[in-house]
Scaffold this motif. Sequence first.
Motif, short mmCIF file in Angstrom:
data_model
loop_
_atom_site.label_atom_id
_atom_site.label_comp_id
_atom_site.label_asym_id
_atom_site.label_seq_id
_atom_site.Cartn_x
_atom_site.Cartn_y
_atom_site.Cartn_z
N THR A 183 27.54 -26.79 -46.37
CA THR A 183 26.33 -27.62 -46.42
C THR A 183 25.08 -26.75 -46.34
OG1 THR A 183 27.55 -29.40 -45.35
CG2 THR A 183 25.14 -29.55 -45.30
N GLN A 184 25.20 -25.66 -45.58
CA GLN A 184 24.07 -24.73 -45.47
C GLN A 184 24.00 -23.80 -46.68
OE1 GLN A 184 22.38 -24.49 -41.96
NE2 GLN A 184 24.07 -23.36 -40.98
N LEU A 185 25.15 -23.50 -47.22
CA LEU A 185 25.21 -22.57 -48.35
C LEU A 185 24.65 -23.21 -49.61
CD1 LEU A 185 26.24 -19.79 -49.40
CD2 LEU A 185 28.42 -20.92 -49.92
N SER A 186 24.91 -24.50 -49.76
CA SER A 186 24.54 -25.22 -50.99
C SER A 186 23.09 -24.99 -51.44
CB SER A 186 24.84 -26.71 -50.80
OG SER A 186 24.28 -27.45 -51.83
N PRO A 187 22.08 -25.21 -50.56
CA PRO A 187 20.70 -24.96 -51.01
C PRO A 187 20.44 -23.51 -51.39
CG PRO A 187 20.77 -25.48 -48.65
CD PRO A 187 22.12 -25.78 -49.20
N LEU A 188 21.13 -22.57 -50.74
CA LEU A 188 20.95 -21.15 -51.10
C LEU A 188 21.48 -20.88 -52.50
CD1 LEU A 188 21.97 -19.29 -47.82
CD2 LEU A 188 19.67 -19.50 -48.82
N LEU A 189 22.61 -21.47 -52.84
CA LEU A 189 23.15 -21.29 -54.19
C LEU A 189 22.18 -21.85 -55.21
CD1 LEU A 189 26.93 -22.16 -53.69
CD2 LEU A 189 25.86 -19.91 -53.84
N ASN A 190 21.65 -23.04 -54.93
CA ASN A 190 20.67 -23.63 -55.84
C ASN A 190 19.45 -22.72 -55.98
OD1 ASN A 190 21.91 -26.05 -56.71
ND2 ASN A 190 21.49 -26.99 -54.71
N GLN A 191 19.02 -22.19 -54.86
CA GLN A 191 17.81 -21.36 -54.85
C GLN A 191 18.02 -20.04 -55.60
OE1 GLN A 191 16.49 -20.46 -50.84
NE2 GLN A 191 15.26 -18.71 -51.56
N TYR A 192 19.12 -19.37 -55.35
CA TYR A 192 19.31 -18.04 -55.92
C TYR A 192 19.93 -18.05 -57.31
CZ TYR A 192 17.92 -15.63 -51.67
OH TYR A 192 17.20 -15.13 -50.62
N LEU A 193 20.78 -19.05 -57.57
CA LEU A 193 21.53 -19.02 -58.83
C LEU A 193 21.08 -20.11 -59.80
CD1 LEU A 193 25.12 -18.35 -57.42
CD2 LEU A 193 23.37 -16.68 -58.08
N GLU A 242 19.73 -24.44 -59.81
CA GLU A 242 20.35 -25.69 -59.37
C GLU A 242 21.41 -26.16 -60.35
OE1 GLU A 242 18.11 -29.10 -57.79
OE2 GLU A 242 16.52 -27.63 -57.35
N GLN A 243 22.52 -26.62 -59.81
CA GLN A 243 23.49 -27.33 -60.65
C GLN A 243 24.38 -28.20 -59.77
OE1 GLN A 243 26.79 -24.98 -62.46
NE2 GLN A 243 25.37 -23.24 -62.29
N PRO A 244 24.90 -29.29 -60.35
CA PRO A 244 25.68 -30.26 -59.57
C PRO A 244 26.89 -29.63 -58.87
CG PRO A 244 25.27 -31.08 -61.80
CD PRO A 244 24.76 -29.68 -61.76
N ALA A 245 27.44 -28.60 -59.48
CA ALA A 245 28.62 -27.97 -58.89
C ALA A 245 28.32 -27.38 -57.51
CB ALA A 245 29.16 -26.88 -59.81
N PHE A 246 27.04 -27.14 -57.20
CA PHE A 246 26.68 -26.54 -55.91
C PHE A 246 26.51 -27.58 -54.80
CE2 PHE A 246 24.67 -22.70 -58.29
CZ PHE A 246 25.94 -22.15 -58.46
N ALA A 247 26.79 -28.84 -55.10
CA ALA A 247 26.72 -29.86 -54.04
C ALA A 247 27.79 -29.53 -52.99
CB ALA A 247 26.97 -31.23 -54.63
N PRO A 248 27.47 -29.75 -51.70
CA PRO A 248 28.38 -29.36 -50.62
C PRO A 248 29.80 -29.88 -50.80
CG PRO A 248 26.28 -30.07 -49.70
CD PRO A 248 26.21 -30.33 -51.18
N GLU A 249 29.95 -31.15 -51.17
CA GLU A 249 31.30 -31.73 -51.28
C GLU A 249 32.08 -31.03 -52.39
OE1 GLU A 249 28.44 -33.50 -51.96
OE2 GLU A 249 28.16 -33.73 -49.78
N ASN A 250 31.36 -30.70 -53.47
CA ASN A 250 32.04 -30.03 -54.57
C ASN A 250 32.44 -28.60 -54.17
OD1 ASN A 250 32.88 -30.22 -57.48
ND2 ASN A 250 31.60 -28.38 -57.56
N LEU A 251 31.52 -27.92 -53.44
CA LEU A 251 31.84 -26.56 -52.98
C LEU A 251 33.09 -26.58 -52.11
CD1 LEU A 251 28.34 -25.08 -51.98
CD2 LEU A 251 29.68 -24.58 -54.04
N ALA A 252 33.18 -27.59 -51.25
CA ALA A 252 34.33 -27.68 -50.35
C ALA A 252 35.62 -27.79 -51.16
CB ALA A 252 34.18 -28.86 -49.41
N ARG A 253 35.61 -28.59 -52.21
CA ARG A 253 36.81 -28.72 -53.04
C ARG A 253 37.08 -27.42 -53.83
NH1 ARG A 253 36.88 -34.92 -55.41
NH2 ARG A 253 37.17 -35.88 -53.35
N LEU A 254 36.00 -26.86 -54.36
CA LEU A 254 36.10 -25.66 -55.19
C LEU A 254 36.66 -24.48 -54.40
CD1 LEU A 254 35.08 -24.78 -58.05
CD2 LEU A 254 32.95 -24.10 -56.93
#
Lengths: 491, 491
Positions: A308-318, A320-332
């Motif tokens: 949940t904390q990582l998600s905004p960092l991924l959007n910021q640095y890489l 924004e994209q839907p795949a970076f949503a926390p729930e999706n990251l957890a599954r990924l």
Amino acid sequence: MSYSALEQHFEQLHHLQHLGAICGWDQATMMPAGGNEARAEALGTLAVLCHQQLQDERLAGWFNDAGNEVLSLQQQQSLKEMQRVWRDATLLPADLVRARSLAGSRCEHAWRSLRKNNDWHGFLPLFEEVVALSRHAASARADALGLSRYDSLLEQYEPGMRTHTLDALFDDINQWLPGLIGQVQEKQGHEPFLQPQGPFATDRQKALGLEIMTQLGFDFNRGRLDVSAHPFCGGVSDDVRLTTRYDENDAAQALMGIIHETGHARYEQGLPVTWRKWPVGQARSMGVHESQSLFFEMQLARHPAFLTQLSPLLNQYLGEQPAFAPENLARLYTRVKPGFIRVDADEVTYPAHIMLRYQIERDLIDGNMEPRHLPERWDQLMQHYLGLSTKDNYKNGCLQDIHWTDGSFGYFPSYTLGAIYAAQLAEAMQQQLGPFEKLLTGDLTAVFDWLQHHVWQHASLLSTDALLTQASGQALTVRPFRHHLEQRYLS
Amino acid sequence: MSYSALEQHFEQLHHLQHLGAICGWDQATMMPAGGNEARAEALGTLAVLCHQQLQDERLAGWFNDAGNEVLSLQQQQSLKEMQRVWRDATLLPADLVRARSLAGSRCEHAWRSLRKNNDWHGFLPLFEEVVALSRHAASARADALGLSRYDSLLEQYEPGMRTHTLDALFDDINQWLPGLIGQVQEKQGHEPFLQPQGPFATDRQKALGLEIMTQLGFDFNRGRLDVSAHPFCGGVSDDVRLTTRYDENDAAQALMGIIHETGHARYEQGLPVTWRKWPVGQARSMGVHESQSLFFEMQLARHPAFLTQLSPLLNQYLGEQPAFAPENLARLYTRVKPGFIRVDADEVTYPAHIMLRYQIERDLIDGNMEPRHLPERWDQLMQHYLGLSTKDNYKNGCLQDIHWTDGSFGYFPSYTLGAIYAAQLAEAMQQQLGPFEKLLTGDLTAVFDWLQHHVWQHASLLSTDALLTQASGQALTVRPFRHHLEQRYLS
């Protein structure tokens, strides 16, 4: 005083190892290709010097006398660890050491091309020589240490660990892991997820990596991040050299790699300043080292609260994209898929790769199996654990790892021991500080302080058993690991 | 065979020095600040090991026996150079070595802040100790080598060079240099020029530097370019580590610095592969080394024909501007202006800085001058050579250099010897290959092939005298240097 003579002598050894660590790091990260031959020669001379340092004839007398000197408890432990290093370096006859080193170099070198060509038959005679010499070495070590052959090898990487303990741990895991893998796959088959869409520029990935390292408390005043073909955590405690590699299509590889190596790095940076020049001030074992990297990568970084904390960092640095949503990251980041290759394996199937190797290497060393039967046995165990056949597929089967090519038998168990230790530490930490759901939200200082207090500062001042017991209140147990996997992957 | 025992022994020393060179480079370029203490200790241990390697009791016997073995001419020279290194490392009593090293460290360390504070009186007692111990060392060296005191120090940096030769060279220069400086200033007063307008982004300057290094034949398969506070050419012959620093307002600093260091680097990369593990395969002297960097920086890079080629590159990498026109570059890069600081001096005034230091250090070592008279003498000589007074201005006067603080007396002449050698080589090259006006147009291979053939490949297989004679057909002479300066600055 003999004890101080020993301290001085081992401090010198530490300095030599420092030079080797930095020049080795340089070789992997900075050195132009044309410099390799000269570097290899220089490092070869250094290896001889380190070896000679431990062959010094005065050492036996110093150890003898130091045993009768008045020492603090920590000094006594320091003496014990110096003695362990010395014993390990001196208990094999010189010609066996030389023969092993030669056979290992030859086999490892040939393996690099033989693996590419799936050439098991080219590999076998070289490997047979390595196994034969490793059996000799194991016998000699076993006699000197009063241990079984395989235990005497295990002792190099995981002091105090014994086959009967490993057998009990792995028997336990074997009872539930294959079933668990099936259940998880079944469950994940119904859970759709998004794959992030690259490319992700290397400099953005690096910036993200540095940010994460900072959040994970890496001390950049005493270390740095660079690139190498095979990521590692090198250098010395006062100057930790961490490396990664970037794939523009897959940002998770460098990201999770960096988090993993940062776990190793914080252990190194957290080793006690007073003792780090001596063996007692260095990492307890390969398994404890791996427990720290796996704590960071598996326990911490793949936990939903961290994601949940990582998600905004991924959007910021890489971007924004839907795949970076926390729930999706957890599954990924928790996908489970049986595969041929150990280093690509997920958290759940990884122990299967290790148990397979453990069973084989133990039998090879104890003489209960011959090298020529390796492919058949590998195939059979892969079918048992992961339902995959490696028949005639040597390169993705028994030829995939470097470890055995130079005779490093006894190392593999450390990977799964690390995962088990990590789970046990994570459970204890949560019992003492509260659940990760809260603990991994925001500032992580409490997490790192706990690790500093219970693991890092102890270096090799405690045995692994004592380390686990003082941290968790109980001896080594596989239960928290099973609980962690069931919790994360089935609930 | 004793000769092969010596070869093996010195090869080991070379490997240790390799580790030191890489870790020293790392310390200056890559190491985070917090790693410094551990690194200093590790390098300290390495220095002791290198020292011990040369104190080995078997060496005397090997040298003795090797003299009676059948050796090729090159092996005989190799033997001689090994013996020179050994003799240099063993002729001082151990307690004098230790006392000098201590006093030198203390003085150098204090100097770093004392210079900033213009504190001559704080410096003096520390310096007096360094001078006293350096005189002892010079006496001991002089007795052992059958040389005068100062010559015995000179011999460390410039084997074969003697005071009477230096005196003759410098007397010659002294006769015409002050007049020349005046004339050049007079002439340049009438020559307007444009100052390039920055800022110049560091990454553009670096790209330009890499391009120039490529054109100058630097082998990037055996070396690299990085950044350090004090530029140097380090590493080993097979892996040359060159550094620079970038000033966004002054691109010429990094550019000319890189060209200078590339001269050093090509010498290193051009040393004979067969011999580079031994003293005979290493650079002939500090002066010969400097002759290569000055050949690149002064003879070659500031020549109008080279600047005509450089001009479009500057426009391409740093953005077009009128100041990058070839004629303007020629004026810009050959400005002469007497100043206080040696390292900032131009080609014409530089020898004045060196002659001043030479006169002082020779008298200090020979006992004809006391340390307390240094500022007065410095001021007087600065007035003589450059018409500048350094009265009470210690930091820009006698406190500006690091060399004397740790007792490195005898080194300074190498800088100007390098300039003299470079001019003599440049003249010979042009006599043999044609004038620079044509030679520096387009591909520079012929220039580098000539240097490879006449300088680099000889390493220490020839004496400096023999090196100059085979290259130029005549012994060391200051005439080409004078001719070069008059030609470039007055015509």
